[in-house]
Each structure stands twice: as C-alpha cells, then as structure tokens.
Motif scaffolding. Structure first.
Motif, short mmCIF file in Angstrom:
data_model
loop_
_atom_site.label_atom_id
_atom_site.label_comp_id
_atom_site.label_asym_id
_atom_site.label_seq_id
_atom_site.Cartn_x
_atom_site.Cartn_y
_atom_site.Cartn_z
N TYR A 25 0.87 -1.19 0.10
CA TYR A 25 -0.14 0.00 -0.02
C TYR A 25 0.81 1.51 0.05
N HIS A 26 1.87 1.27 0.88
CA HIS A 26 2.79 2.52 1.14
C HIS A 26 3.79 2.61 -0.06
N GLY A 27 4.34 1.42 -0.59
CA GLY A 27 5.11 1.48 -1.69
C GLY A 27 4.62 1.46 -2.88
N VAL A 28 3.62 1.11 -3.31
CA VAL A 28 3.25 1.10 -4.65
C VAL A 28 1.70 1.70 -4.96
N LEU A 29 0.63 1.25 -4.22
CA LEU A 29 -0.53 1.51 -4.68
C LEU A 29 -0.98 3.04 -4.28
N LYS A 30 -0.57 3.79 -3.20
CA LYS A 30 -0.65 5.15 -2.82
C LYS A 30 -0.01 5.72 -4.01
N ASN A 31 1.09 5.76 -4.55
CA ASN A 31 1.67 6.14 -5.92
C ASN A 31 0.66 5.83 -7.07
N TRP A 32 0.34 4.71 -7.21
CA TRP A 32 -0.52 4.53 -8.44
C TRP A 32 -1.89 5.64 -8.38
N VAL A 33 -2.43 5.56 -7.21
CA VAL A 33 -3.53 6.34 -6.93
C VAL A 33 -3.38 7.97 -7.34
N LYS A 34 -2.06 8.38 -7.14
CA LYS A 34 -1.70 9.58 -7.56
C LYS A 34 -1.35 9.73 -9.04
N LEU A 35 -0.77 8.54 -9.56
CA LEU A 35 -0.37 8.74 -10.88
C LEU A 35 -1.68 8.52 -11.78
N GLN A 36 -2.67 8.13 -11.43
CA GLN A 36 -3.75 7.81 -12.28
C GLN A 36 -4.40 9.14 -12.64
N HIS A 37 -4.35 10.35 -11.95
CA HIS A 37 -4.93 11.57 -11.97
C HIS A 37 -4.02 12.53 -12.68
N GLU A 38 -2.39 11.85 -12.94
CA GLU A 38 -1.52 12.77 -13.73
C GLU A 38 -1.18 11.94 -15.13
N TYR A 39 -1.22 11.02 -15.34
CA TYR A 39 -1.06 10.24 -16.60
C TYR A 39 -2.11 9.25 -17.08
N GLU A 40 -2.08 8.90 -18.37
CA GLU A 40 -2.89 7.78 -18.75
C GLU A 40 -2.25 6.56 -18.30
N CYS A 41 -2.84 6.01 -17.45
CA CYS A 41 -2.26 4.48 -16.69
C CYS A 41 -2.87 3.41 -17.03
N PHE A 42 -1.95 2.42 -17.21
CA PHE A 42 -2.39 1.01 -17.50
C PHE A 42 -1.68 0.16 -16.28
N PHE A 43 -2.64 -0.48 -15.44
CA PHE A 43 -2.42 -1.32 -14.50
C PHE A 43 -2.69 -2.80 -14.53
N PHE A 44 -1.82 -3.75 -14.63
CA PHE A 44 -2.21 -4.96 -14.78
C PHE A 44 -1.84 -5.98 -13.85
N VAL A 45 -2.42 -7.12 -13.88
CA VAL A 45 -2.06 -8.18 -13.13
C VAL A 45 -1.20 -9.13 -13.81
N ALA A 46 0.11 -9.23 -13.44
CA ALA A 46 0.99 -10.06 -14.13
C ALA A 46 0.99 -11.75 -13.78
N ASP A 47 -0.16 -12.14 -14.16
CA ASP A 47 -0.46 -13.67 -14.08
C ASP A 47 0.83 -14.50 -14.66
N TRP A 48 1.06 -13.97 -16.15
CA TRP A 48 2.08 -14.96 -16.60
C TRP A 48 3.35 -14.84 -16.00
N HIS A 49 3.82 -13.80 -15.27
CA HIS A 49 5.00 -13.70 -14.71
C HIS A 49 4.91 -14.44 -13.34
N ALA A 50 3.85 -14.69 -12.61
CA ALA A 50 3.64 -15.75 -11.55
C ALA A 50 3.91 -16.89 -12.01
N LEU A 51 3.72 -17.22 -13.32
CA LEU A 51 4.05 -18.76 -13.50
C LEU A 51 5.67 -19.03 -13.90
N THR A 52 6.39 -17.96 -13.94
CA THR A 52 7.79 -18.21 -14.22
C THR A 52 8.40 -18.77 -12.91
N THR A 53 7.89 -18.50 -11.61
CA THR A 53 8.65 -19.10 -10.58
C THR A 53 7.59 -20.05 -10.02
N ASN A 54 6.12 -20.07 -10.32
CA ASN A 54 5.39 -20.90 -9.68
C ASN A 54 4.63 -21.73 -10.85
#
Length: 404
Positions: A25-54
């Motif tokens: 929350y403090h390291g990523v999400l609060k920053n995303w909430v701020k950025l979404q009002h300043e830029y055109e933001c694409f936020f994605f769930v990296a499920d394929w990346h999860a498969l690289t180790t799991n």
C-alpha cells in the motif's frame, strides 16, 4: 504510429501472490492512486509472470488475482481514471514477446542482475527454464505494447527498464529504416513551413553535434505541435533527430518511486518471505494483537528500564504513522521509562486501524459484488487489447508480417 503521447502513458503491474499488505500500500498503491490523475495509466495483473517461478503449482493464482484486484480498488485505484486488466487476457503480450525474442541477444537476458540473484534465493525451485530466463523480455513486451514512456519502479528495478530501452532501440534500428527514409524525413521537414523547418534543423544539429538533450526535448515538443504533418511523418522526424530510423517502439524512462519506508513487525522491510506483514485489509483485532506482541528494545527488560526508540522495531512504525507530537511523546517517554511498551503501541494501533477503515469499507462493497469486479476487469481488458492491437499492427508491418 497511432496518436499516443508516450510521455503521458504509464504502465505498471503486480504479480498475483495473494492479498496485499501495508508495504504494498505504502510502496506502490498510494503512488498508483496519485499517478492515475496525472497520466494515462495501465495497471495489470502479471499472472504469466507468476508462472515463471510457480509453474509447478498454479492452484493459488486465480484466487490471488481477484483478491489483489479488490485490494487495488479498496486502495483507491479507479477504473474510471485508469485501465486495469489481466495480462493473460491480452494475448497480444505473448505475440510481441515472441517477436521481440527474435532480435534479443541471449547475453542481454543472462546479465540482468535479478536473474542470478533469484536463482540463488529460490534454489529449492527448478528455474532452469526458458520462461524464467525470458521474463525480463516479457516485461519489456508488457511496457512496449502500450508505448508507455514512463514506468514507475524502485531504484533496484531500473535495470529492467534499461533492457526494455535496449530492446526498443534495437528494434527501431533494425525495422525503422524504411526505404527512402531520409528523403521522406526531409520532405516532412519542408511541410512544417520555413520557420519551423529552420528551428527543427537547428535543434537537430545541436543534439547530434553537441549532445544537447534540451534541444532534443524542444524538438519533440515542436513536432508535437505540428498540424501540417501526418503521424507517420512525425514519427520519422522523431527518429531522424536522434540519428536513427522511424520510432516504432518508443524507449521508456524509469519513473523512480520513493523507497517504501514501511517496516515489518520485526523492523526489516515488510515482506511475506520474512513473515512480518500486516495485511492491507487485516481485521482490527488481528492488527492490535500483532502490534502488542511486537518485539521492543531488548534493553527494556523491566518497565523502569529506559530505552532507545531507534533500537526498537515499533519506532519504525511510529515514523510512518505518528504525528510530531506523538513521536516526541514516544521519544521522551521511552528514554525516561515514563511510558511502558504497551502504552507506546496504543496510538500506533489506533492509527493503523483508522487508515485501514476506509479500505475495509470499499473492499466490502466489491467483495459483495464479484460480478462488478469481473466487469471492471473485462472492460479494462478490452481497452488494453485495443491499444495492444494498434501496436502489433505496426510491429507486424515493420517486420514484413502484415500480408495485405
């Protein structure tokens, strides 16, 4: 190239590893909430990346995806202000990854710092797979797919953006040199009119001969304003000033995020691997129990023993959550043994529970409406696919795969 302003587009993602904690929350999400009002933001769930180790046990991925999306929404990520989607629901990512793999030297992937680090840390897993070796290139495809000019990362992740820049540069060098490129670029300069053409040539000379980065930025701004040239000409002139070819895949820049100051319950960085987390949506009673049982300054054996806040993990949380008056009260009370450790922890429990209260409220709305959450993601996936198709159309054409 489509009318995308790369410098105004942001791309960021998270692997679905379950419910998030306050470090996220403090390291990523609060920053995303701020950025979404300043830029055109694409936020994605990296499920394929999860498969690289799991890859050997994907059973938890689906539940983790929806838990994480609800955490995003609870934190204030707004589907009306950003595009939220699941990576595997946009299969164009896989195609761009494949096409980029044709031009990416093996050595570039092997030298990514986290490649050997992760193999060391996860020695119990068999990571001698192409998927694990190629995950930095999949990250590059994620970024380049949306022509994102800015990627929010911590200082330790800048190398991932750098390899993306190298891949984009190599791709543009190989495929951006269309037949008659220089003649078309010179023709585009003329279309700008005498005054703007003269200014562009001057800026081009300053950048190419003197390395003047300000001249490069000024030239880009000048091209952005031009009404007399086509989008294709604009992209040719972007590449021409840099001494290359047409820019098909813009090079992204790291958007450095402040280092998260959120410590875990033991004073180390909050991380699931350290088992020291407080969940983003943890119940108040559980939060209180975790804080009350936190280890404190080992010098304070008895209530009458003075302590040093800087040696106590609890102080790290006070630095995040407490106001100046409370921090002064802690400093004075701890050093003089005027307050006990449980007394010191009470305002901290209150502050964390109060911060989480609106998160619980928003999450409850979405947990009771799973169809709404799925609709938000489906709509985001459609928007993401539209942008991805635009990019792939140009990539295929540049690589001779359009077959018209």
């Amino acid at each position: 190239m489509s009318s995308v302003d790369s410098q105004q587009r942001v791309l960021s993602g998270m692997r679905p590893t379950g419910k998030l904690h306050l470090g996220h929350y403090h390291g990523v999400l609060k920053n995303w909430v701020k950025l979404q009002h300043e830029y055109e933001c694409f936020f994605f769930v990296a499920d394929w990346h999860a498969l690289t180790t799991n890859y050997d046990d994907p059973s938890a991925i689906e539940a983790s995806v929806w838990d994480m999306v609800i955490d995003w929404l609870a934190a204030g990520v707004n589907p009306g202000s950003s595009t939220m989607f699941i990576q595997s629901k946009v299969p164009e990512h896989a195609e761009l990854h494949l096409l980029l793999s044709m031009i990416t030297p093996l050595g570039w992937l092997e030298r990514v710092p986290t490649y050997k680090d992760q193999q060391e840390k996860l020695r119990e897993k068999d990571l001698a797979t192409y998927g694990f070796l190629g995950y930095p290139l999949l990250q590059s495809a994620d970024i380049l797919m949306y022509r994102a000019g800015r990627v929010p990362v911590g200082a330790d992740q800048v190398s991932h953006v750098e390899i993306t820049r190298e891949v984009a540069r190599r791709f543009n060098h190989i495929y951006g040199r269309e037949p008659g490129f220089e003649e078309q670029a010179e023709g585009a300069i003329v279309k700008m009119g005498k005054k703007n053409a003269k200014l562009y040539r001057s800026l081009k000379k300053r950048f190419q001969e003197e390395g003047d980065l300000e001249a490069l930025e000024t030239a880009r701004a000048l091209l952005k304003e031009q009404q007399n040239i086509s989008l294709g000409d604009r992209e040719r002139l972007y590449g021409y000033i840099e001494g290359g070819g047409k820019v098909i895949l813009p090079e992204p820049q790291p958007l450095l995020t402040p280092e998260s100051k959120m410590p875990g319950l033991d004073g180390q960085k909050m991380s699931k691997s350290y088992h020291n987390t407080i969940g983003l949506r943890e119940e108040p009673d559980s939060v209180a129990q975790k804080i009350r049982t936190m280890q404190t300054d080992p010098q304070r054996v008895r209530l009458t023993d003075p302590g040093e806040p800087e040696k106590c993990p609890v102080w790290g949380l006070h630095e995040v959550y407490s106001d100046e008056d409370t921090k002064q009260w802690v400093q004075a009370g701890c050093r003089s043994a005027g307050i006990g450790c449980l007394e010191c922890k009470k305002p901290l429990i209150d502050s964390i529970v109060e911060e989480q209260r609106p998160l619980h409220e928003r999450a409850a709305e979405y947990e009771s409406s799973p169809d709404l959450v799925r609709a938000i993601i489906e709509e985001g996936c459609e928007r993401a696919r539209d942008a991805a198709r635009d990019t792939l159309e140009e990539v295929r054409e540049a690589m001779g795969l359009s077959y018209r």
